[in-house]
Structures are given as structure tokens and as C-alpha cells.
Design an enzyme around this catalytic site. Structure first.
Site, mmCIF file in Angstrom:
data_model
loop_
_atom_site.group_PDB
_atom_site.id
_atom_site.type_symbol
_atom_site.label_atom_id
_atom_site.label_comp_id
_atom_site.label_asym_id
_atom_site.label_seq_id
_atom_site.Cartn_x
_atom_site.Cartn_y
_atom_site.Cartn_z
ATOM 1 C CE1 TYR A 162 -4.042 2.012 0.309
ATOM 2 C CE2 TYR A 162 -2.555 3.458 1.518
ATOM 3 C CZ TYR A 162 -3.748 3.256 0.847
ATOM 4 O OH TYR A 162 -4.631 4.278 0.704
ATOM 5 C CG PHE A 198 -15.700 14.472 -27.222
ATOM 6 C CD1 PHE A 198 -15.517 15.585 -26.426
ATOM 7 C CD2 PHE A 198 -14.828 13.409 -27.074
ATOM 8 C CE1 PHE A 198 -14.487 15.632 -25.497
ATOM 9 C CE2 PHE A 198 -13.791 13.446 -26.154
ATOM 10 C CZ PHE A 198 -13.636 14.568 -25.356
ATOM 11 N NE ARG A 242 -10.952 15.368 -30.122
ATOM 12 C CZ ARG A 242 -10.820 14.934 -28.871
ATOM 13 N NH1 ARG A 242 -9.632 14.761 -28.341
ATOM 14 N NH2 ARG A 242 -11.848 14.679 -28.131
ATOM 15 C CE LYS A 270 -3.375 10.443 -24.393
ATOM 16 N NZ LYS A 270 -3.674 11.680 -23.779
ATOM 17 C CG PHE A 313 -6.454 17.928 -24.420
ATOM 18 C CD1 PHE A 313 -6.507 17.370 -25.688
ATOM 19 C CD2 PHE A 313 -6.774 17.135 -23.340
ATOM 20 C CE1 PHE A 313 -6.850 16.041 -25.866
ATOM 21 C CE2 PHE A 313 -7.122 15.796 -23.517
ATOM 22 C CZ PHE A 313 -7.158 15.243 -24.779
ATOM 23 C CB THR A 314 -11.343 17.475 -24.250
ATOM 24 O OG1 THR A 314 -10.420 16.394 -24.113
ATOM 25 C CG2 THR A 314 -11.652 17.682 -25.727
ATOM 26 C CG ASP A 370 -0.841 18.369 -21.467
ATOM 27 O OD1 ASP A 370 -0.202 17.300 -21.419
ATOM 28 O OD2 ASP A 370 -2.068 18.425 -21.698
HETATM 29 C C1 LIG Z 1 -4.757 12.503 -23.217
HETATM 30 C C2 LIG Z 1 -4.403 13.882 -22.880
HETATM 31 C C3 LIG Z 1 -4.673 14.422 -21.621
HETATM 32 C C4 LIG Z 1 -5.485 13.679 -20.578
HETATM 33 O O1 LIG Z 1 -4.876 12.528 -20.168
HETATM 34 P P1 LIG Z 1 -5.720 11.212 -19.753
HETATM 35 O O2 LIG Z 1 -4.646 10.230 -19.424
HETATM 36 O O3 LIG Z 1 -6.545 10.822 -20.923
HETATM 37 O O4 LIG Z 1 -6.534 11.570 -18.573
HETATM 38 C C5 LIG Z 1 -4.246 15.699 -21.364
HETATM 39 N N1 LIG Z 1 -3.589 16.437 -22.289
HETATM 40 C C6 LIG Z 1 -3.334 15.954 -23.513
HETATM 41 C C7 LIG Z 1 -2.620 16.804 -24.507
HETATM 42 C C8 LIG Z 1 -3.738 14.671 -23.858
HETATM 43 O O5 LIG Z 1 -3.497 14.223 -25.094
#
Ligand SMILES: *Cc1c(COP(=O)(O)O)cnc(C)c1O
Length: 488
Positions: free
Chosen positions: A74, A451, A384, A260, A126-127, A217
Site C-alpha cells: 500500500y 463527444f 475533433r 501516450k 485540450f478537452t 502538459d
Molecule cells: C490525453 C491527454 C490528456 C489527458 O490525459 P488522460 O490520461 O486521458 O486523462 C491531457 N492532455 C493531452 C494533450 C492529452 O493528449
């Protein structure tokens, strides 16, 4: 004359995952069932899944071996310390806080730093990032250079920030109302377009003068570093690692989705250089994610992430990754298909507004194109455009961003060149038959990040892709699934 020298991936395949082939009639039924939203398709009905590069990478044998070394304690798991070392080594920040994925880190950063009425400038929204900024009471302000909004303009660094826009925001609202600048690397919604080191240095200096923090980011910062190496004057001899460290050194911390660049199926992290802020973040992560040494992740996930982070900055890996995206993009460009240029890092973005000029923006051409592509060949892509952009929080009106795109996103190390050929041939076929694609209207619209779960119906009839005789499913190839090379 130079002879052609072929390119191939720096790995071989140890395990295969069989794909299910479908008929056009099956796909028509599936997309209708899914409310004409590719997010609502079942993956078993998808042949080549180019929905996203998020969490879809194939892990290496070393990462899988690392999964077996999961220390599921943990507190104080050994894997956390491996992860902390890898992040410090590759990204260079002082404090590392794991989160279940990128948005977990965004949630904590936004809650800590944003007060109601604040403004958060960024190089294109970004969303999830914007959603968390708004939930914390802030307002996102786009300060990306205008050229990012022009899909036809070739520029090596379309992710660059416009210093004039940033300065004018500071003059208008005052630095006290800007808790931080959010700099996205390899800007997702602009087509995976990088920011230059030169621009980042200037932006960072400007923010420092005004006492405004800079958070990256860093989700695709390694891919951004590769583009800097390939394109920015004076950087050709530098390693991806070296460039990435400089990118991060120009900021005060980052949020990152490890799904990613970092080659894992789940995970993320928040990095901070400020001790007090890091302490506060560790307090918050316990509330929302899990203890600060696991952040919602299993020990094995953190181990795979630590290994993936090191693999993500290898030159051969990145060359193959970006090379595959380029291969698909060039196949489409040769046939005149309108795509965002230059070709970006994580996918090919079809310009749906130019692809389907007969469909008005109010009928969501990008959403319709993604559905038509699925029906044609079982390739799953993502909208998009206006559906992703949502509504203006003040007026409630649909936002129609300048870019109305369909993203063909390439998972890392998953598909072969033959899969790319199949995808390209389907897009080209649709481009030739573009007038047969029908627009869409909402039948269900969720409040947040609409979306993901919205449902639609074609504006005329029940089909998004019309055939000569709509009742007789047409198959243009011998296997009926679009998966063969023959024209039947
Ligand atoms: C995917 C993404 C996020 C969010 O990350 P999650 O792991 O999906 O929560 C934030 N910023 C960018 C540019 C992304 O491509």
C-alpha cells in the site's frame, strides 16, 4: 541516382492479437447501434482502431517483465521509487506524484492553483485540461499563434505561442489573475504540432518577469523533442533526452498522461519543483487518487511506466513512431486528400470541412466522416471539431472551432505498414465518393465532454454513407470487409 532503401520497425512481433473481420452490413448496424458516435462502438466490431493513441500502445517484453515485479504494497512500493527515478532522470523535475492518468494530475493542479475568476492561457485547448480549469472556476484563453488554426499552412512549429496574445491578456486582466500558463507539447488539437525551444524560452522568460508560473502538459513532450531535433536550427546534433530536459527546465512542473509517450495502458503523473506546492499536491492526491506513492495505480503499472519512460526517448523508437505517421500522411497527400500540414506526431488529421464541403458545420461534417470511414472499412477514427469543442459556457451556443477534423491516431508499436495501406485506401475511396456522405444531428447531448457519449442520427434517412441502392450493401473488394488489396 539513389536507390530506394526501405524502412522498418526496430522490433519484431512476439505475440499476436487476432482481429475480427466484419461485413459492411454488420458495420452499418453497429454504427447505428452506437448512435453514430465512434466512441460508442464495441471494439470487437472495429478492424483497425485509430480512435486514439491513448493507452493503446503495445508494451515491450521488458515492460511485461516489469509487470511481474509489481510490489503491491500500500505504501512505499519499490516500483514508485523506480518511477520517481525515471521521471526525474528523463523529465528533470524535483517532485513526482503518480496519478491514475493525465486528468488526475490536471484535476489536482487546477484545484490547487486556480481561483474563481482566474484566466489560464494555453496553446490551444485540450478537452480534459480545459474542463478541469473551468470546474475550478477559471477560464481558458487560447494564446496559440494564429497559424495553428490554418490547416493548409506549412510551418515547422505550429504549436508556438503568440507572445503578443499572451502580453495582451496580461495587460487586460493583470498577472494576478493568471495563476499559470499551460504549455502543451505537440499540441493535440492542432494536429500534433510542436512548439519550438526558441518560443518556449521567450515565453518562459516573459512569464517569469510577470511572476506567472509555467506548467507543461508534457503528455507528448518526447515527440515534441524529436521534432525540435529534426527541425529547429542548432538542434540536429542533440539527443531527444537532452532536448526534453531543456523543455522541462523552462517550466515549473507538468501534468502528464503516461498513456501516450510513456508507452503504458494506464497511468499519469504530476511534477512540481516548488516544495510547498508539492506538499499540497500530496495532500490532495490522497483524497482523489490514492496514497502519494501509488496515485491510483498498481505497483506493476508504475514499473511498466518507469520502463516505458526510458524507452520513449530512444532515437530508433521515436524515428519509427513518427515515421509511421508520416507514411500514412504521405499516402493521403499523394492523392490530394486534405489533411493538416505539416504531418504531426501522433496521427493524421483529415480536414473534414474541405473533405465534405456539402455538409454545413451545424451538421458536424467531421463526426459524419468518422462514421462513414468506419462503415467503409472498419477503421475507427475520432471527431475533433465542433462536437469536441462543446458549447460556450456564457451563451450556450455551439462553438465552431476553425478546425473541423477527423483524427486517425496511431497507437504506438501496434499496427504494421499494411494496416496503414488499408486505412489510406479507405480514406482515398471516401474522398472520391465524398458527396455520398450525409450530415448528422444530435439525438442526445451530455453536459460534460459531450463527444464521448453523445448520440446522433443522419439528417436524412438512416445511413451516414449512401450507396446507389441503399438497400443493397455494396462491397468493393473480394473479402467484403475492405481488408484485402484486390478490387473485386
Ligand atoms: C490525453 C491527454 C490528456 C489527458 O490525459 P488522460 O490520461 O486521458 O486523462 C491531457 N492532455 C493531452 C494533450 C492529452 O493528449
Amino acid at each position: 541516382m539513389q536507390r530506394r532503401r526501405s524502412w522498418a520497425e526496430p522490433f519484431k512481433i512476439k505475440m499476436v492479437e487476432p482481429l475480427r473481420m466484419t461485413t459492411r452490413a454488420q458495420r452499418e448496424a453497429a454504427i447505428e447501434e452506437a448512435g453514430f458516435n465512434t466512441f460508442l462502438l464495441r471494439s470487437r466490431d472495429v478492424y483497425i482502431d485509430l480512435l486514439t493513441d491513448s493507452g493503446t500502445a503495445a508494451m515491450s517484453d521488458r515492460q511485461w517483465a516489469g509487470m511481474m515485479l509489481g510490489d503491491e504494497a500500500y505504501a512505499g512500493s519499490e516500483n514508485f521509487y523506480h518511477l520517481e527515478d525515471a521521471v526525474r532522470h528523463v523529465y528533470g523535475y524535483k517532485h513526482v506524484i503518480p496519478t491514475h492518468q493525465g486528468r488526475g494530475a490536471e484535476h489536482i493542479l487546477s484545484r490547487m492553483c486556480i481561483k474563481p475568476g482566474d484566466f489560464i492561457p494555453g496553446n490551444m485547448y485540450f478537452t480534459t485540461t480545459k474542463a478541469h480549469q473551468e470546474l475550478a472556476g477559471g477560464r481558458f484563453v487560447d494564446v496559440i499563434h494564429d497559424r495553428a488554426h490554418d490547416s493548409t499552412l506549412e510551418h515547422p512549429f505550429k504549436g508556438d505561442i503568440d507572445l503578443a496574445k499572451l502580453t495582451s491578456l496580461i495587460d487586460r486582466v493583470g498577472a494576478g489573475k493568471i495563476p499559470y500558463l499551460c504549455v502543451q507539447c505537440n499540441v493535440n488539437m492542432a494536429g500534433g504540432q510542436p512548439i519550438s525551444l526558441a518560443n518556449l524560452r521567450e515565453v518562459s522568460a516573459l512569464c517569469r518577469r510577470h511572476g506567472i508560473r509555467v506548467f507543461l502538459d508534457a503528455t507528448r513532450a518526447a515527440e515534441n523533442a524529436y521534432f525540435i531535433q529534426q527541425r529547429e536550427p542548432g538542434c540536429a546534433g542533440r539527443s531527444i533526452r537532452d532536448i526534453l530536459l531543456e523543455i522541462c527546465s523552462l517550466s515549473d512542473g507538468c501534468t502528464c498522461s503516461a498513456k501516450k509517450d510513456a508507452l503504458v495502458n494506464i497511468g499519469g503523473f504530476l511534477c512540481l519543483n516548488d516544495d510547498a506546492l508539492a506538499e499540497e499536491a500530496r495532500n490532495m492526491v490522497v483524497l482523489y487518487e490514492g496514497l502519494h506513492t501509488y496515485g491510483g495505480l498498481a505497483g506493476r503499472d508504475m514499473e511498466a511506466m518507469a520502463i516505458g519512460i526510458e524507452e520513449s526517448v530512444e532515437q530508433d523508437h521515436m524515428k519509427a513512431r513518427i515515421g509511421q505517421v508520416t507514411y500514412l500522411g504521405e499516402a493521403l497527400m499523394r492523392e490530394g486528400v486534405p489533411i493538416v500540414k505539416p504531418i504531426g506526431g501522433h496521427g493524421i488529421f483529415l480536414d473534414a470541412a474541405r473533405f465534405l464541403p456539402h455538409i454545413p458545420r451545424e451538421q458536424f461534417p467531421a463526426q459524419a466522416l468518422a462514421c462513414a470511414l468506419y462503415v467503409d472499412s472498419g477503421v475507427r477514427a475520432m471527431e475533433r471539431g465542433a462536437v469536441s469543442a462543446g458549447r460556450n459556457p456564457d451563451t450556450g451556443q455551439n462553438i465552431f472551432p476553425k478546425l473541423e477534423l477527423v483524427r486517425l491516431t496511431l497507437p504506438r508499436r501496434v499496427y504494421t505498414q499494411a494496416h496503414m495501406d488499408v486505412a489510406a485506401e479507405s480514406v482515398i475511396e471516401l474522398f472520391r465518393n465524398a458527396p455520398k456522405v450525409v450530415g448528422l444531428r444530435f439525438t442526445f447531448e451530455p453536459k460534460h465532454l459531450r463527444f464521448f457519449q453523445a448520440r446522433f442520427a443522419p439528417v436524412t434517412g438512416a445511413r451516414v454513407l449512401l450507396t446507389e441502392d441503399a438497400d443493397a450493401p455494396v462491397s468493393r473488394c473480394c473479402c467484403g470487409a475492405g481488408g484485402c488489396r484486390e478490387n473485386g
